[in-house]
Design a protein around this motif. Sequence first.
Motif, PDB file in Angstrom:
ATOM      1  N   PHE A  57      21.761  55.560 -21.261  1.00 13.48           N
ATOM      2  CA  PHE A  57      21.807  55.530 -21.970  1.00 13.48           C
ATOM      3  C   PHE A  57      22.560  56.904 -23.195  1.00 13.48           C
ATOM      4  CE2 PHE A  57      18.789  55.616 -17.942  1.00 13.48           C
ATOM      5  CZ  PHE A  57      17.860  54.940 -18.292  1.00 13.48           C
ATOM      6  N   ASN A  58      23.413  56.223 -23.887  1.00 14.50           N
ATOM      7  CA  ASN A  58      24.785  56.928 -24.404  1.00 14.50           C
ATOM      8  C   ASN A  58      24.386  58.041 -24.851  1.00 14.50           C
ATOM      9  OD1 ASN A  58      24.867  54.174 -25.005  1.00 14.50           O
ATOM     10  ND2 ASN A  58      22.986  54.103 -26.080  1.00 14.50           N
ATOM     11  N   ILE A  59      25.274  58.986 -23.398  1.00 10.23           N
ATOM     12  CA  ILE A  59      24.705  60.376 -23.320  1.00 10.23           C
ATOM     13  C   ILE A  59      26.449  60.714 -23.166  1.00 10.23           C
ATOM     14  CG2 ILE A  59      24.573  62.764 -22.472  1.00 10.23           C
ATOM     15  CD1 ILE A  59      21.180  61.162 -21.983  1.00 10.23           C
ATOM     16  N   HIS A 375      16.417  58.518 -25.074  1.00 12.19           N
ATOM     17  CA  HIS A 375      17.956  58.854 -24.266  1.00 12.19           C
ATOM     18  C   HIS A 375      17.928  59.645 -23.057  1.00 12.19           C
ATOM     19  CE1 HIS A 375      18.608  61.485 -27.074  1.00 12.19           C
ATOM     20  NE2 HIS A 375      19.465  62.179 -26.784  1.00 12.19           N
ATOM     21  N   ALA A 411      11.463  55.427 -21.780  1.00 12.78           N
ATOM     22  CA  ALA A 411      12.730  55.156 -22.375  1.00 12.78           C
ATOM     23  C   ALA A 411      12.560  53.680 -22.321  1.00 12.78           C
ATOM     24  CB  ALA A 411      13.568  55.970 -20.867  1.00 12.78           C
TER      25      ALA A 411
END
Length: 548
Positions: A57-59, A375, A411
């Motif tokens: 989730f590109n965190i 996200h 999501a």
Amino acid sequence: MPNTVYIIGHKNPDSDSVCAAVAYAYLKNATSNNGTIYEAKKAGQLNEETRYVLERFNIQEPETVMDVGAQLTDIEYRRLEPVDGHISLKKAWELMLERDVATLPVVGKTGKLEGVIVNGDIAYSYMDIYDNSILSRARTQYSNIIGTLNGNLVTGNPHAYFVKGQVVIASSNREDLMDDINVDDLAIVGNITARQAICIEAGCSCLVVCGASHVEPEIIRLAEEHQCVLITTEYDTFTVARLIHQSMPIRQFMQKDDIVSFELDDYVDDVREIMKSVRHRDFPILDENRHYVGMVSRRLLLNMQKKQVILVDHNEKSQAVDGLDQAEVLEIIDHHRLGSLETVSPIYFRNQPVGSTATIVSMMYEEKGVEIPKHIAGVLCSAIISDTLMFRSPTCTPVDEAKARMLADIAGVDVVELATSMFEAGSDFKDKTPDQIFHTDYKIFNSGDINFGVAQVSSISKGQLNSIKDGIKSYMGTLKDSSDLDAVFCMLTDILNQSTELLFVGDDADKIIADAFRLPVSDDSYILEGVVSRKKQLIPPIMESLQE
């Protein structure tokens, strides 16, 4: 500087503790109106499942914080301007009086600390030095002499140095004066032209004329011809003789070796202990490159600003990040039993009997009227799936499943696919040591005088669990022997079959489990059918057994 609050989960973080911290930090920043910045942190290394979730989730992975104790960076330390090692003792003394300090940091052109000078060093130079050649050995700059004597340069270069000879007062009769002064000496003389000429012709490198603001042209010509530095001062000879040693550079007397200094990330408790054994009142603070940044004293340690933290997914002191006693706990968001953690003042404490802290956080978004970004919805959904074993755990409630499915829609993910991918990532034990696998999800509990640790290793493959069993059991024995724990347990949980093989070490560990689950005593391990939750199915029976 804006105030910063850490939001942090328990040691040996799992997906719920990390994802809840990330999501709650986003919510707090979205609703804060007082300038406070909320930052998600973690109290240990990520496990593979959590790493997969964050990457998916590109965190960005939260920073690891192992201790929230007060550090020097948390206090209002004194940003005292440093000085150059060439300034005079007199100038240093004046600066100490002006700044009301007893210590000055001496810093070079690169910004690195070269030494410290304290008022006692100046007193030593004035009271205990009887050597009339120390002024030259200290390589005293003529500009220092001029400044100290409130003098005036008549001839010569003020930036040159007095490097040879002795300091001589030209008080002998004129016949003996030539013998008293040697080449390169610094001569102190009264306002008598004939004596001044004798001193210059004797070869002195510097002539200080007392009680005068000017000298005769002939003396100036003679000084220039002999390349003699000529200085006039209105001070009398006694005063000049008393003051001239104060013109020496402080580098001659400053402490250069074994300097007690600290760094900004040093903890206040450690600093206090060191200060107890050192008589100094002030100490320099350096950055990671050993550059000077300020000074700290015992008194300043009283004005420290405690770190402010919000705890998520735990309320047991044994599971909390180190140094919590020195921090200010503002809130606790949790779904576990009430633990041993105490606070100084009342706080916001939200504890609900649901399967995941992420479920509570998602509720708070709805309550605050904050839209959940895609996200953030992804990590919250992942945390609920992880903590409830995709709704199989007895800790799972209808609220958990409803929130997870709602978050999955936001999501844009499929719950079954996400769960399978997460559990596969978490079950990859390849290239991991037994202690790394064991500490993936490990917590310490206590009941009365009994302290025990419980790890949980979950997998969708029974074969994977069997392959690591012997290594885990051996490591548990090592951990038990090297700690103050009375017992150590490890849950090898088969997610698909919803069962756990419980490993144990400790003198009475086997009896504790046999009594808790009403099973025959085993000398190897216990198979607990239907047991997949440490929080709801394992810890309560153990606690009841110990209390009985």
